[in-house]
Structure formats: structure tokens, C-alpha cells
Scaffold this motif. Structure first.
Motif, PDB file in Angstrom:
ATOM      1  N   VAL A 193      89.209  36.730  34.967  1.00 15.82           N
ATOM      2  CA  VAL A 193      88.230  36.108  33.446  1.00 15.82           C
ATOM      3  C   VAL A 193      89.228  36.766  32.959  1.00 15.82           C
ATOM      4  N   TRP A 194      89.263  35.907  31.346  1.00 19.65           N
ATOM      5  CA  TRP A 194      89.994  36.907  30.211  1.00 19.65           C
ATOM      6  C   TRP A 194      88.200  37.374  29.607  1.00 19.65           C
ATOM      7  N   CYS A 195      88.602  39.275  29.213  1.00 16.38           N
ATOM      8  CA  CYS A 195      87.749  39.919  28.083  1.00 16.38           C
ATOM      9  C   CYS A 195      87.864  39.104  27.441  1.00 16.38           C
ATOM     10  N   ALA A 196      88.238  38.604  26.674  1.00 14.83           N
ATOM     11  CA  ALA A 196      88.520  38.542  25.028  1.00 14.83           C
ATOM     12  C   ALA A 196      88.609  37.167  25.004  1.00 14.83           C
ATOM     13  N   PHE A 197      89.003  35.943  25.858  1.00 13.23           N
ATOM     14  CA  PHE A 197      89.124  34.970  25.650  1.00 13.23           C
ATOM     15  C   PHE A 197      87.896  34.283  25.971  1.00 13.23           C
ATOM     16  N   GLN A 198      86.581  34.286  24.581  1.00 12.28           N
ATOM     17  CA  GLN A 198      85.493  33.335  25.847  1.00 12.28           C
ATOM     18  C   GLN A 198      85.578  31.864  25.498  1.00 12.28           C
ATOM     19  N   PHE A 235      80.074  40.543  25.266  1.00  8.41           N
ATOM     20  CA  PHE A 235      80.859  40.074  24.646  1.00  8.41           C
ATOM     21  C   PHE A 235      80.164  39.927  23.420  1.00  8.41           C
ATOM     22  N   ILE A 236      79.331  38.734  23.434  1.00  8.00           N
ATOM     23  CA  ILE A 236      78.198  38.788  22.251  1.00  8.00           C
ATOM     24  C   ILE A 236      77.730  39.794  21.878  1.00  8.00           C
ATOM     25  N   ALA A 237      76.864  40.512  23.020  1.00  7.59           N
ATOM     26  CA  ALA A 237      76.626  41.621  22.523  1.00  7.59           C
ATOM     27  C   ALA A 237      77.239  42.356  22.278  1.00  7.59           C
ATOM     28  N   GLY A 238      78.982  43.158  22.416  1.00  3.75           N
ATOM     29  CA  GLY A 238      79.006  43.477  21.269  1.00  3.75           C
ATOM     30  C   GLY A 238      79.553  43.631  19.980  1.00  3.75           C
ATOM     31  N   ALA A 263      82.699  43.951  26.499  1.00  9.49           N
ATOM     32  CA  ALA A 263      81.582  44.383  24.875  1.00  9.49           C
ATOM     33  C   ALA A 263      82.991  44.613  23.813  1.00  9.49           C
ATOM     34  N   SER A 264      83.897  45.703  24.791  1.00  6.33           N
ATOM     35  CA  SER A 264      84.953  46.377  23.665  1.00  6.33           C
ATOM     36  C   SER A 264      85.506  45.087  23.087  1.00  6.33           C
TER      37      SER A 264
END
Length: 308
Positions: A88-93, A133-136, A203-204
Motif C-alpha cells: 500500500v502506498w501511503c502517499a499515492f492515494q 491521509f485525508i485526516a492528515g 496522515a504524515s
């Protein structure tokens, strides 16, 4: 008549177009020397660095290349950890969003009564990443009140990213699980604490993305480089190799920084595991936060502060 590079209205493009209207662009050494001298003066003038006027002042986007490049590095660094463990990519949503769409489509696959209605762990992890991610990114709206380009917000926001990364490191460490998955069907992270780690990492990245976007440079969000690749290939000055072209050069720097970040992240995972790698990432983000405090402002704004 001077022509400007088509595309988004980046601060760097304005500076480049202004220089062309005034005549020939200044030599690269002139810009580099000026920026370096301004930064050195800030390092050796603590009374200036810690004044309210300086901290609350805006950075010059054109002179923010180094910390924004470090942001791009952190994108590759953090994504290498999540992808190695759970794909899973944390940045590439974009990929995570499509994965959730496929999970929903799976509910209608096959005859009634024989459909797969389970929520696969990979889909749960993708949903966790998207939501956090959206929350961050939403936290990044704090910068709209403080000033999205102010040193105070860029420092504080990057420190929040560091805290999220530290929380992810602690959660991954306490989970007791591995760092590298052999295949998509057998992720290395499966328990609740690793979901917490994935959430804090995402989130970061969401917070970093909105902060990078607000600075408004060729680095765009510093996390999704698909647009940067397209703009680079469409740049009319792409092959003017004997000239300094900000619209091209800064995009190339961002892409290379992300690549190096991914390489370094995976090398560290193999050596010390994901918790230790996240710990190093936390330290890097603290350094980037401090870096923002010494990024020079625009010449006109510095003169205005002196007059006040």
C-alpha cells in the motif's frame, strides 16, 4: 516579446518570467551565492532567526528548493516502508482509491449467493490509508490561519509530521511483526498496531502534501509526481540543456529525490527493519523542520521588516 512557460502559476515560473522580461537571466552562480549567503547569515544570527517578525514571515518559494526536495525524499522513504510490508502506498492515494472501487465491484461478481462479500485485509489497509491521509491533509488547513508560507507553520507542520512518524515507529515496533512481505496475499503487517502504524504514516504524508502544495512551486504537492512527470514531458524548454530552466530542473530534482528516498528506505529496512527506519525518518523530519526556519524570504519583504 518574452514567452512564459504554460501550466500552473508557480512562484518559480513568475520569477523566471520576470527575469526574462528584465533581460537575460542571471547566472546560476549568482542565484546560488545569494541564497547561500542569506542562509549563512540566518544561521549565524540567532537574534534574527528567533524574532517574531522572522518566524512569522513568509519564505521565498523560489529559495525553498532544498527543504522541498527533502519532502520529496521523505515521500519515497515512507512509501518504501508501507509498500514493502503491505503493498500500500501511503502517499499515492490514486491506487488505494481504485483498489476500494474494485472491492466494491467484487460484491456484484458472480451469481447471487456465491459472491465474495468479505472485506479483504488488503482493502482494509487501503481504506485505512485513504481515511488517515485525508485526516492528515485536513490538519494542514491550520496553516491557512497561520500563513501557509510562514516559517512558523512550515516548522510546526513538519514537526507534526515527525510526531506522526515517531508514533508509527512505536506502533510498528510494539506490533512485533515483520517488515517485508513475500507477496500481496501474505502481508507482513496484519494486527491492529500495524494498522495504527499505517494510519500515522499516511496522515504524515497527507499533511506534507497540503503543505507542499501551499508553497506553490514546481514540486507541486511533493508526494504525487504523476502530474510532475507530465508537466516535465510537456515543458517546451525540456531539451535546452545549456540553460538553467527552473520549470524543468526543479521537477527533475523532485523526481530524483523521491527515487533516492525509496532506495534508501528499502536499504534501511533490510538492515534494521521498519521500526528503526521509521525512527530515522522521524529524525530527518525534525531536521527539515529546523531547515524551514533559515529559508530566506523575498527581498522586498525583508526590507519591509527592517523598516518596521
Amino acid at each position: 516579446m518574452a514567452t512564459t512557460t504554460p501550466g500552473p502559476d508557480y512562484a518559480e515560473q513568475k520569477a523566471e518570467a520576470s527575469a526574462q522580461r528584465d533581460g537575460l537571466p542571471r547566472p546560476v552562480s549568482s542565484d546560488t551565492q545569494s541564497t547561500a549567503l542569506d542562509t549563512v547569515r540566518l544561521w549565524f544570527s540567532p537574534t534574527t532567526v528567533f524574532t517574531k517578525a522572522h518566524v512569522m514571515g513568509d519564505v521565498d518559494p523560489v529559495q525553498s528548493t532544498l527543504p522541498l526536495s527533502a519532502y520529496c525524499f521523505m515521500t519515497g522513504f515512507i512509501d518504501s516502508i508501507s509498500f514493502s510490508a503491505v503493498f500500500v502506498w501511503c502517499a499515492f492515494q490514486t491506487g488505494n482509491s481504485v483498489q476500494l472501487a474494485l472491492a466494491l465491484a467484487r460484491l456484484f461478481e458472480g451469481p447471487a449467493g456465491h459472491r465474495d462479500t468479505s472485506f479483504h485485509i488488503a482493502d482494509k489497509q487501503a481504506l485505512t490509508s485513504v481515511l488517515t491521509f485525508i485526516a492528515g491533509a485536513f490538519i494542514g488547513r491550520i496553516g491557512d490561519r497561520m500563513g501557509p508560507k510562514s516559517r512558523a507553520w512550515l516548522f510546526l507542520g513538519t514537526m507534526i509530521q515527525a510526531l506522526f512518524t515517531m508514533a508509527a515507529a512505536l506502533a510498528a515496533w510494539k506490533s512485533g511483526q515483520g517488515s517485508v512481505a513475500d507477496n500481496r496475499g501474505d502481508p507482513a503487517w496484519t494486527n491492529a498496531l500495524t494498522f495504527v502504524a499505517l494510519g500515522f504514516m499516511s496522515a504524515s504524508m497527507g499533511l506534507q502534501g497540503i503543505m507542499g502544495k501551499r508553497v506553490n512551486t514546481q514540486f507541486a504537492t511533493t508526494i504525487v509526481l504523476t502530474t510532475v512527470w507530465c508537466e516535465l514531458m510537456a515543458d517546451p524548454k525540456l531539451f535546452r540543456l545549456n540553460h538553467r530552466v527552473i520549470s524543468r530542473d526543479h521537477k527533475v530534482i523532485g523526481i530524483l529525490a523521491l527515487f533516492v528516498g525509496g532506495f534508501v528506505g528499502r536499504a534501511l529496512i533490510d538492515a534494521i527493519g521498519s521500526p528503526g527506519t521509521l525512527g530515522i525518518g522521524c529524525g530527518m523530519r525534525v531536521l527539515i523542520a529546523a531547515w524551514w526556519l533559515v529559508v530566506p524570504g523575498k527581498a522586498g519583504e525583508k526590507k519591509k521588516q527592517v523598516d518596521v
